[in-house]
Scaffold this motif. Structure first.
Motif: not given
Length: 138
Positions: A29-46
């Motif tokens: 939900l965070l990476t698809n709707y709040v933070i999109q793109g490459q930065s979403g993947e980085e935040v998810s990994g963190l």
């Protein structure tokens, strides 16, 4: 360490699956709707790294999945893992697994499944094991 209380392969896999499910829904939900793109993947990994690294430090060796299954990470002396223990368990072990191109990870799986103490490479590196905190029914 009393090897009769170490936990084998399937409970560890089960805890991993509970943790993965628990993290996947909010992170998707965070990476698809709040933070999109490459930065979403980085935040998810963190967030995933912090979950697996910090939660066992502050929650006496548990993640949510481990707590649900009644297992936890402990140091060889029976104490909960601290900061340095988790650095060794997560960061150094990850580097070993990456440098061996996954072969170290496969060896760890075999070790947990076949060793009498069920310790993997990251357990040996960090001086930890996974123990059952629920009463054993015989």
């Amino acid at each position: 360490m009393d090897p009769t209380v170490t936990v084998g392969f399937w409970p560890r896999v089960g805890a991993c699956l509970v943790d993965a499910f628990l993290l996947s829904v909010p992170l998707s939900l965070l990476t698809n709707y709040v933070i999109q793109g490459q930065s979403g993947e980085e935040v998810s990994g963190l967030i995933q790294f912090l979950y697996y690294f910090l939660l066992p430090i502050f929650w006496y060796g548990y993640t949510v999945g481990k707590r649900v299954l009644g297992i936890r990470i402990v140091r060889i002396n029976g104490e909960p893992p601290g900061f340095l223990t988790m650095v060794l368990r997560i960061v150094v072990a990850f580097l070993v697994y990456v440098l061996t191109m996954g072969i170290g990870f496969l060896i760890s799986i075999i070790m947990v499944a076949t060793r009498s103490d069920h310790r993997s490479l990251h357990d040996l590196i960090a001086g930890t094991y996974v123990t059952n905190v629920l009463p054993v029914i015989e």
